[in-house]
Design a protein around this motif. Structure first.
Motif, PDB file in Angstrom:
ATOM      1  N   GLN A  85       0.824  -1.204   0.000  1.00  0.00           N
ATOM      2  CA  GLN A  85       0.000   0.000   0.000  1.00  0.00           C
ATOM      3  C   GLN A  85       0.862   1.260   0.000  1.00  0.00           C
ATOM      4  O   GLN A  85       1.915   1.318   0.615  1.00  0.00           O
ATOM      5  N   TRP A  86       0.400   2.288  -0.710  1.00  0.00           N
ATOM      6  CA  TRP A  86       1.110   3.554  -0.768  1.00  0.00           C
ATOM      7  C   TRP A  86       0.768   4.403   0.453  1.00  0.00           C
ATOM      8  O   TRP A  86      -0.269   4.210   1.097  1.00  0.00           O
ATOM      9  N   ASP A  87       1.619   5.383   0.747  1.00  0.00           N
ATOM     10  CA  ASP A  87       1.383   6.243   1.910  1.00  0.00           C
ATOM     11  C   ASP A  87       0.109   7.066   1.786  1.00  0.00           C
ATOM     12  O   ASP A  87      -0.479   7.457   2.800  1.00  0.00           O
ATOM     13  N   ILE A  91      -4.312   1.241  -2.712  1.00  0.00           N
ATOM     14  CA  ILE A  91      -3.846  -0.133  -2.884  1.00  0.00           C
ATOM     15  C   ILE A  91      -3.645  -0.324  -4.383  1.00  0.00           C
ATOM     16  O   ILE A  91      -4.620  -0.280  -5.152  1.00  0.00           O
ATOM     17  N   PRO A  92      -2.429  -0.522  -4.846  1.00  0.00           N
ATOM     18  CA  PRO A  92      -2.181  -0.610  -6.288  1.00  0.00           C
ATOM     19  C   PRO A  92      -2.792  -1.864  -6.891  1.00  0.00           C
ATOM     20  O   PRO A  92      -2.946  -2.884  -6.215  1.00  0.00           O
ATOM     21  N   HIS A  93      -3.101  -1.785  -8.177  1.00  0.00           N
ATOM     22  CA  HIS A  93      -3.818  -2.904  -8.785  1.00  0.00           C
ATOM     23  C   HIS A  93      -2.918  -4.077  -9.101  1.00  0.00           C
ATOM     24  O   HIS A  93      -3.412  -5.198  -9.251  1.00  0.00           O
ATOM     25  N   ILE A  94      -1.595  -3.870  -9.163  1.00  0.00           N
ATOM     26  CA  ILE A  94      -0.653  -4.985  -9.328  1.00  0.00           C
ATOM     27  C   ILE A  94       0.499  -4.801  -8.351  1.00  0.00           C
ATOM     28  O   ILE A  94       1.038  -3.695  -8.206  1.00  0.00           O
ATOM     29  N   VAL A  95       0.877  -5.891  -7.704  1.00  0.00           N
ATOM     30  CA  VAL A  95       2.123  -5.954  -6.934  1.00  0.00           C
ATOM     31  C   VAL A  95       3.025  -6.918  -7.691  1.00  0.00           C
ATOM     32  O   VAL A  95       2.693  -8.096  -7.874  1.00  0.00           O
ATOM     33  N   PHE A  96       4.158  -6.403  -8.156  1.00  0.00           N
ATOM     34  CA  PHE A  96       5.019  -7.192  -9.038  1.00  0.00           C
ATOM     35  C   PHE A  96       5.938  -8.118  -8.266  1.00  0.00           C
ATOM     36  O   PHE A  96       6.508  -7.748  -7.235  1.00  0.00           O
ATOM     37  N   ARG A 113       7.211   2.288 -13.006  1.00  0.00           N
ATOM     38  CA  ARG A 113       8.250   3.010 -12.251  1.00  0.00           C
ATOM     39  C   ARG A 113       7.700   3.587 -10.944  1.00  0.00           C
ATOM     40  O   ARG A 113       7.944   4.740 -10.582  1.00  0.00           O
ATOM     41  N   SER A 114       6.959   2.772 -10.224  1.00  0.00           N
ATOM     42  CA  SER A 114       6.251   3.273  -9.049  1.00  0.00           C
ATOM     43  C   SER A 114       7.187   3.828  -7.981  1.00  0.00           C
ATOM     44  O   SER A 114       6.909   4.872  -7.381  1.00  0.00           O
ATOM     45  N   SER A 115       8.305   3.163  -7.734  1.00  0.00           N
ATOM     46  CA  SER A 115       9.180   3.588  -6.632  1.00  0.00           C
ATOM     47  C   SER A 115       9.805   4.947  -6.878  1.00  0.00           C
ATOM     48  O   SER A 115      10.200   5.637  -5.930  1.00  0.00           O
ATOM     49  N   THR A 116       9.876   5.363  -8.142  1.00  0.00           N
ATOM     50  CA  THR A 116      10.428   6.687  -8.453  1.00  0.00           C
ATOM     51  C   THR A 116       9.325   7.663  -8.860  1.00  0.00           C
ATOM     52  O   THR A 116       9.143   8.712  -8.245  1.00  0.00           O
ATOM     53  N   ALA A 117       8.525   7.300  -9.880  1.00  0.00           N
ATOM     54  CA  ALA A 117       7.473   8.203 -10.345  1.00  0.00           C
ATOM     55  C   ALA A 117       6.400   8.416  -9.278  1.00  0.00           C
ATOM     56  O   ALA A 117       5.777   9.481  -9.231  1.00  0.00           O
ATOM     57  N   GLY A 118       6.199   7.423  -8.421  1.00  0.00           N
ATOM     58  CA  GLY A 118       5.174   7.539  -7.389  1.00  0.00           C
ATOM     59  C   GLY A 118       5.698   7.941  -6.029  1.00  0.00           C
ATOM     60  O   GLY A 118       4.958   7.878  -5.040  1.00  0.00           O
ATOM     61  N   ALA A 119       6.948   8.373  -5.959  1.00  0.00           N
ATOM     62  CA  ALA A 119       7.556   8.689  -4.661  1.00  0.00           C
ATOM     63  C   ALA A 119       6.791   9.783  -3.923  1.00  0.00           C
ATOM     64  O   ALA A 119       6.568   9.691  -2.700  1.00  0.00           O
ATOM     65  N   THR A 120       6.367  10.822  -4.629  1.00  0.00           N
ATOM     66  CA  THR A 120       5.651  11.923  -3.975  1.00  0.00           C
ATOM     67  C   THR A 120       4.330  11.452  -3.394  1.00  0.00           C
ATOM     68  O   THR A 120       3.881  11.945  -2.353  1.00  0.00           O
ATOM     69  N   GLY A 122       3.867   8.550  -2.202  1.00  0.00           N
ATOM     70  CA  GLY A 122       4.148   7.591  -1.141  1.00  0.00           C
ATOM     71  C   GLY A 122       4.221   6.152  -1.571  1.00  0.00           C
ATOM     72  O   GLY A 122       3.955   5.244  -0.765  1.00  0.00           O
ATOM     73  N   ALA A 123       4.616   5.919  -2.817  1.00  0.00           N
ATOM     74  CA  ALA A 123       4.801   4.532  -3.255  1.00  0.00           C
ATOM     75  C   ALA A 123       5.940   3.891  -2.473  1.00  0.00           C
ATOM     76  O   ALA A 123       6.934   4.556  -2.144  1.00  0.00           O
ATOM     77  N   PRO A 124       5.850   2.603  -2.162  1.00  0.00           N
ATOM     78  CA  PRO A 124       6.928   1.947  -1.416  1.00  0.00           C
ATOM     79  C   PRO A 124       8.241   2.020  -2.192  1.00  0.00           C
ATOM     80  O   PRO A 124       8.262   1.799  -3.407  1.00  0.00           O
TER      81      PRO A 124
END
Length: 478
Positions: A85-87, A91-96, A113-120, A122-124
């Motif tokens: 889950q993101w901050d 709840i994202p639709h796929i966990v890779f 690119r969730s860990s970088t593009a989604g950082a703001t 709160g992506a894990p």
């Protein structure tokens, strides 16, 4: 074809004869083998070939079925998903799964690119996921998992662990995704309501310029028949929407823009696709009721969840109910107009306990009428209007019947007192699932298997329905 109520056939190799108890035991064993084979050690893939990662709403349905085999494994299924889950609560639709090659599925982790593009947002930082969401079935699933074995759940502190995460998930939907301003959650991509290429999305997608065909590779066609899958044009539009969302850092609104007036969605929501979907919101309402039950069990105040469920129900009826259609319709927030295509999503509010009586009666008529034919021309509810201009009995969400959706419709029928019809649908689900090899979906008239087989949520709902036929007050297997 007239709907049949023949008993579920035994899986291949077991013989078609035998007692009803024997047939049920064989079906249960076959469904159990599917879930056990698709288990990865921490979660369950929908299909090792077509969908080799963890999917959000799949895992919710899977957990309900797994609870009939192993409550601890069912709990683990949901906890693994919630661990990504993101901050901001989504709840994202796929966990890779990092062990799966990138070319096994597209869009792959290097696309999202969730860990970088989604950082703001709160992506894990240490888990790669997608950036979009799927229907919020999770609190309902958590409650049903708990109910399957309250002693094990209580001993392990399952509800205590998941409750804060589930409330954060709902908070995200109630705030970030209330883009129409009327209290309902909005979806920003056709993949989010789960019915990926429903004809409901054809008109809204016309505004979207597709990504160039050379910019992506469709891994789904390696394992699936092109006649069953979305077209290249549709896929190009899906990719464009996902790319645009990623480039905005997965932000749901533009906080620097002025709020627009005169349309449902202002300039704070700069998305090409913004829709209020009745099925998505029906699951949210039911899950709010589930959160109330969880809160009560934990000695916390259930009233906020009940109040939100009531407010959502009122908004759902005022916003998406269309008496002339006898159905709930999707609403295109970019234009502020209803989408007139009739989808099975419009029947899913049968899950909601406090609908007005006239709405329930109309939905029951529509379900069995010429557009869905449930119990007359079809044994299972099709995903789209049988008489619709875009009906296709084999193509993904444009007509085939899906087992998780029919499981939900069965619950809705039963809840509103249509017990004989619920029993018939339950029987049809069990029969068709076994005969089709636990297909991903089937032709709603013939029951022919489409998509992939040994599909996890199909096996999961079979296990749940078989277990519930043995519980008092739930009806019998005829």
């Amino acid at each position: 074809m007239t709907a049949t109520t023949a008993g579920p056939p035994a899986p291949p190799g077991t013989g078609a004869s035998g007692t009803r108890t024997g047939r049920r035991a064989a079906l249960r064993a076959a469904a159990s083998r599917v879930l056990l084979a698709n288990w990865t050690g921490t979660s369950t893939v929908p299909s090792h070939t077509l969908y080799p990662h963890q999917w959000s709403w799949d895992s919710a349905f899977i957990a309900v079925g797994l609870s009939r085999l192993s409550p601890r494994r069912a709990q683990r299924e949901l906890e693994t998903l919630l661990g990504a889950q993101w901050d901001d609560g989504r709840i994202p639709h796929i966990v890779f799964n990092p062990a799966v090659p990138l070319d096994a599925y597209f869009p792959s982790p290097d696309f999202w690119r969730s860990s970088t593009a989604g950082a703001t947002a709160g992506a894990p930082p240490d888990i790669e996921t997608s950036g979009i969401v799927q229907p919020p079935v999770h609190a309902l699933a958590a409650w049903l998992v708990h109910e399957s074995d309250p002693e094990t759940s209580g001993r392990r502190g399952f509800l205590e662990r998941v409750y804060p995460r589930l409330t954060a998930w709902h908070r995200y939907l109630h705030t970030n995704r209330d883009l129409g301003g009327a209290g309902l959650a909005s979806v920003l991509h056709p993949w989010e309501p789960g019915m990926d290429n429903s004809p409901c999305w054809d008109r809204p997608l016309e505004r979207v310029d597709p990504a160039p065909a050379a910019s992506f590779r469709r891994a789904d066609l390696t394992h699936g028949d092109a006649a069953d899958r979305p077209t290249d044009l549709d896929y190009g539009r899906y990719v464009r929407l996902a790319t645009d969302y990623r480039e905005r850092g997965y932000a749901d609104t533009d906080s620097n823009a002025d709020v627009d007036t005169g349309t449902d969605v202002g300039t704070r929501a700069p998305h090409g696709f913004v829709v209020e979907d009745p099925g998505f919101n029906a699951f949210l309402i039911v899950s709010e009721h589930a959160l109330a039950a969880i809160a009560l069990t934990l000695g916390q105040e259930p009233r906020p969840h009940r109040e939100r469920a009531r407010a959502l129900t009122t908004a759902l009826v005022e916003r998406l109910w269309h008496p002339e259609a006898g159905l709930f319709l999707c609403r295109d927030l970019r234009t502020g107009t209803p989408i007139e295509e009739k989808s099975v999503a419009g029947l899913l509010p049968l899950l909601v306990p406090d609908l007005p009586d006239d709405v329930v009666e109309a939905l029951l008529r529509t379900a069995s009428g010429e557009h869905f034919g449930l119990g007359s021309t079809t044994a299972l509810a099709p995903s789209y209007d049988l008489r619709g201009r875009s009906f296709d009995s084999s193509r993904y969400w444009r007509g085939p019947a899906w087992f998780n959706i029919n499981w939900a419709v069965e619950r809705g029928l039963r809840q509103h007192g249509a017990l004989a019809r619920a029993d018939d649908l339950r029987h049809a689900i069990l029969s068709s699932a076994g005969a089709s090899g636990f297909a991903e979906y089937v032709d709603p008239r013939t029951g022919r298997a489409r998509g992939t087989t040994d599909f996890s949520w199909t096996a999961a709902v079979v296990l749940d329905l078989l277990a519930r036929t043995e519980e008092p007050g739930e009806g019998g297997d005829r």
